[in-house]
Design a protein around this motif. Structure first.
Motif, short mmCIF file in Angstrom:
data_model
loop_
_atom_site.label_atom_id
_atom_site.label_comp_id
_atom_site.label_asym_id
_atom_site.label_seq_id
_atom_site.Cartn_x
_atom_site.Cartn_y
_atom_site.Cartn_z
N LEU A 194 -20.67 -4.52 -13.59
CA LEU A 194 -20.28 -4.38 -12.19
C LEU A 194 -19.45 -5.57 -11.72
N LYS A 195 -19.78 -6.77 -12.19
CA LYS A 195 -18.97 -7.94 -11.84
C LYS A 195 -17.57 -7.82 -12.44
N ALA A 196 -17.49 -7.31 -13.67
CA ALA A 196 -16.16 -7.10 -14.28
C ALA A 196 -15.36 -6.07 -13.50
N ALA A 197 -16.04 -5.06 -12.98
CA ALA A 197 -15.34 -4.06 -12.17
C ALA A 197 -14.83 -4.67 -10.87
N GLN A 198 -15.61 -5.56 -10.27
CA GLN A 198 -15.13 -6.24 -9.06
C GLN A 198 -13.91 -7.10 -9.35
N THR A 199 -13.93 -7.80 -10.48
CA THR A 199 -12.76 -8.60 -10.87
C THR A 199 -11.54 -7.72 -11.08
N ALA A 200 -11.74 -6.58 -11.75
CA ALA A 200 -10.63 -5.66 -11.97
C ALA A 200 -10.11 -5.10 -10.66
N LEU A 201 -11.00 -4.89 -9.70
CA LEU A 201 -10.58 -4.39 -8.39
C LEU A 201 -9.67 -5.39 -7.69
N GLY A 202 -9.99 -6.67 -7.80
CA GLY A 202 -9.12 -7.69 -7.23
C GLY A 202 -7.75 -7.71 -7.89
N GLU A 203 -7.71 -7.51 -9.21
CA GLU A 203 -6.44 -7.46 -9.92
C GLU A 203 -5.62 -6.25 -9.48
N ILE A 204 -6.27 -5.12 -9.28
CA ILE A 204 -5.55 -3.92 -8.83
C ILE A 204 -4.96 -4.14 -7.45
N LYS A 205 -5.70 -4.77 -6.58
CA LYS A 205 -5.19 -5.05 -5.23
C LYS A 205 -3.96 -5.95 -5.29
N ARG A 206 -4.03 -6.98 -6.14
CA ARG A 206 -2.89 -7.90 -6.25
C ARG A 206 -1.65 -7.18 -6.76
N GLN A 207 -1.81 -6.31 -7.76
CA GLN A 207 -0.67 -5.57 -8.29
C GLN A 207 -0.09 -4.62 -7.25
N ARG A 208 -0.95 -4.01 -6.46
CA ARG A 208 -0.44 -3.11 -5.42
C ARG A 208 0.35 -3.88 -4.36
N GLN A 209 -0.11 -5.05 -4.01
CA GLN A 209 0.62 -5.85 -3.02
C GLN A 209 1.99 -6.24 -3.54
N GLU A 210 2.08 -6.57 -4.83
CA GLU A 210 3.38 -6.91 -5.41
C GLU A 210 4.32 -5.71 -5.40
N ARG A 211 3.78 -4.51 -5.71
CA ARG A 211 4.64 -3.31 -5.69
C ARG A 211 5.08 -2.96 -4.28
N GLU A 212 4.20 -3.15 -3.32
CA GLU A 212 4.55 -2.80 -1.94
C GLU A 212 5.65 -3.70 -1.40
N GLN A 213 5.77 -4.92 -1.91
CA GLN A 213 6.83 -5.82 -1.45
C GLN A 213 8.20 -5.35 -1.89
N THR A 214 8.27 -4.63 -3.01
CA THR A 214 9.56 -4.16 -3.52
C THR A 214 9.79 -2.68 -3.27
N HIS A 215 8.71 -1.88 -3.24
CA HIS A 215 8.84 -0.43 -3.04
C HIS A 215 7.94 -0.03 -1.88
N ARG A 216 8.55 0.27 -0.75
CA ARG A 216 7.81 0.71 0.43
C ARG A 216 8.16 2.17 0.69
N ASN A 217 7.15 3.04 0.65
CA ASN A 217 7.40 4.46 0.92
C ASN A 217 6.82 4.93 2.24
N GLY A 218 6.20 4.03 3.01
CA GLY A 218 5.69 4.39 4.32
C GLY A 218 4.33 5.04 4.31
N LYS A 219 3.81 5.43 3.15
CA LYS A 219 2.51 6.08 3.07
C LYS A 219 1.40 5.03 2.94
N PRO A 220 0.30 5.24 3.63
CA PRO A 220 -0.81 4.29 3.48
C PRO A 220 -1.42 4.41 2.08
N PRO A 221 -1.60 3.31 1.38
CA PRO A 221 -2.13 3.39 0.01
C PRO A 221 -3.61 3.77 0.01
N LYS A 222 -4.01 4.46 -1.06
CA LYS A 222 -5.41 4.82 -1.21
C LYS A 222 -6.23 3.59 -1.58
#
Length: 442
Positions: free
Chosen positions: A230-258
């Motif tokens: 479960l702790k590893a899943a929480q760490t992976a969740l933080g990594e996923i959030k960081r990657q999404r923020q990087e993508r949103e800075q370059t590709h904005r489609n106006g849709k709220p992310p899941k």
């Protein structure tokens, strides 16, 4: 009378002969399956001279495995049971891979029942735990063996490493779709698991009964492992959030992310779009091969669902392996990234990959605003007949994926990037051994 009508028409039975009645009942050999039988079997004669297992064993015999032999503690007069030879373990996994056996338990059963595996073992008993630990613990060694074997094929003139092809295959992970949880659910489960761990620790320390203490210690260990996942899943969740923020800075489609989710079974697995159009937990395995030869040159495993942007990483790994870049690099259309193509052009690499079709119906080979020198040269190259002819052998690399599918590489039995990479490297080395043997014979 009724009985005579019932059996009317049956052939007339012959009366017992006087000799048979006088000499007694006939002697018959009936099966007796409860007796113990000893057999003298020449195991060497069970395997033909041209059997593929002899090719694998001949290869393993000539290897320098001192790296693994140095780890063995049973030496000379020291106490300890003799260890299983690393050559045998490697040969077993290489041949089992070519037969579509990916389970250590299934391989252990075959070593006791199948003639080919019995021939390999030569009387040495193996267990599934040793087999499983060996497979996931020698990734660096397999990578080195893959490099050495590739160099031998190149020196023999069997492969040309100046033109390489790259393609990706998504392999189902050992994690269920229901194991993915959101942040709030992970926090709740982690708090529950930590409470269970603390309670079981107190019970183990408070009671001295040996039998119950072992049971509670096993329960405590299982709860602790779940808490770690479960702790590893929480760490992976933080990594996923960081990657999404990087993508949103370059590709904005106006849709709220899941809201992102991570697996509590295999934290490094990601939900990807599979070849059949469905979405399942998987890993993205990148394979670079000699164009047209079906020989694997390098393997990379990642948890990125898209192939875009993965070309540069593979090329840099190829340079680290061989000391130089290939002259030509053939890739699928999903790898087309203007940034990577411009970088490859600056390194003297000719990239061949088909451009994506425009939604507006414009010519994909015509120059566009913002194209760099590498992208302009790439468009001209792919529009020419010569460029299309050079790109044509790229599709042959799909045969490697098809062969792996035939070897039952459809769903992984291990978890985590490192272990998945170790398994895929064994598939790559097995492919090169058998394919290199075919090329040498041809």
């Amino acid at each position: 009378m009724a009985g005579d009508e019932l059996f009317e028409g049956l052939p007339e039975q012959a009366k017992p002969q006087a000799d048979a009645a006088r000499h007694g009942a006939p002697r018959l050999r009936e099966p007796e399956r409860d007796q113990i039988e000893l057999r003298a079997v020449d195991i060497e004669s069970l395997i033909g001279e041209g059997h593929p297992v002899r090719v694998i064993w001949a290869y393993v015999t000539g290897l320098d495995l001192s790296e693994l032999e140095d780890r063995i503690k049973a030496r000379g007069d020291r106490p300890g049971h003799p260890a299983i030879s690393p050559r045998l373990l490697l040969a077993l996994w290489l041949y089992a891979t070519s037969e579509g056996v990916g389970s250590a338990r299934a391989l252990e059963r075959l070593c006791n029942s199948h003639d080919v595996y019995r021939w390999l073992c030569g009387g040495v008993s193996v267990n599934y735990h040793t087999l499983a630990d060996f497979r996931v613990g020698c990734a660096d060694l397999i990578d080195r063996l893959l490099t050495d074997h590739l160099a031998a094929l190149a020196n023999a003139g069997l492969v040309d490493l100046d033109t390489l092809a790259q393609d990706g295959v998504r392999i189902r992970a050992s994690a269920g779709a229901a194991s993915f949880r959101r942040e709030a659910t992970l926090d709740r489960h982690l708090a529950t698991a930590q409470a269970v761990v603390d309670e079981l620790k107190r019970e183990v320390e408070a009671h001295s009964d040996a039998g119950n203490q072992r049971i509670k210690a096993a329960r405590e260990r299982a709860a602790r492992e779940r808490s770690e996942r479960l702790k590893a899943a929480q760490t992976a969740l933080g990594e996923i959030k960081r990657q999404r923020q990087e993508r949103e800075q370059t590709h904005r489609n106006g849709k709220p992310p899941k809201e992102p989710r991570a697996s509590t079974t295999d934290a490094q697995a990601r939900v990807m779009k599979m070849p059949d159009g469905g979405f399942r937990p998987a890993y993205n395995v990148q394979v670079a091969s000699a164009a047209g030869a079906q020989i694997v040159v390098a393997v990379e495993v990642c948890n990125t669902g898209s192939d875009r942007g993965l070309m540069r990483g593979m090329l840099e790994r190829l340079r680290a392996r061989s000391g130089h870049f290939p002259g030509r690099h053939l890739a699928d259309g999903g790898f087309c990234s203007a940034k990577d193509i411009d970088w490859a052009h600056g390194e003297g690499i000719e990239v061949y990959c088909p451009p994506t079709q425009s939604k507006h119906g414009t010519d994909p080979y015509s120059p566009r605003r913002g194209d760099g020198a590498g992208v302009l040269a790439w468009r001209v190259r792919m529009a020419s007949e010569a460029g299309k002819a050079i790109y044509k052998p790229r599709s042959i690399c799909e045969c490697i994926h098809a062969r792996w599918r035939n070897w039952d590489l459809r769903q992984l039995t291990v978890r985590g990037l490192d272990k998945v990479r170790a398994v895929v490297l064994i598939y790559a080395l097995t492919n090169n051994l058998l394919q290199g043997h075919r090329l040498a014979g041809a």
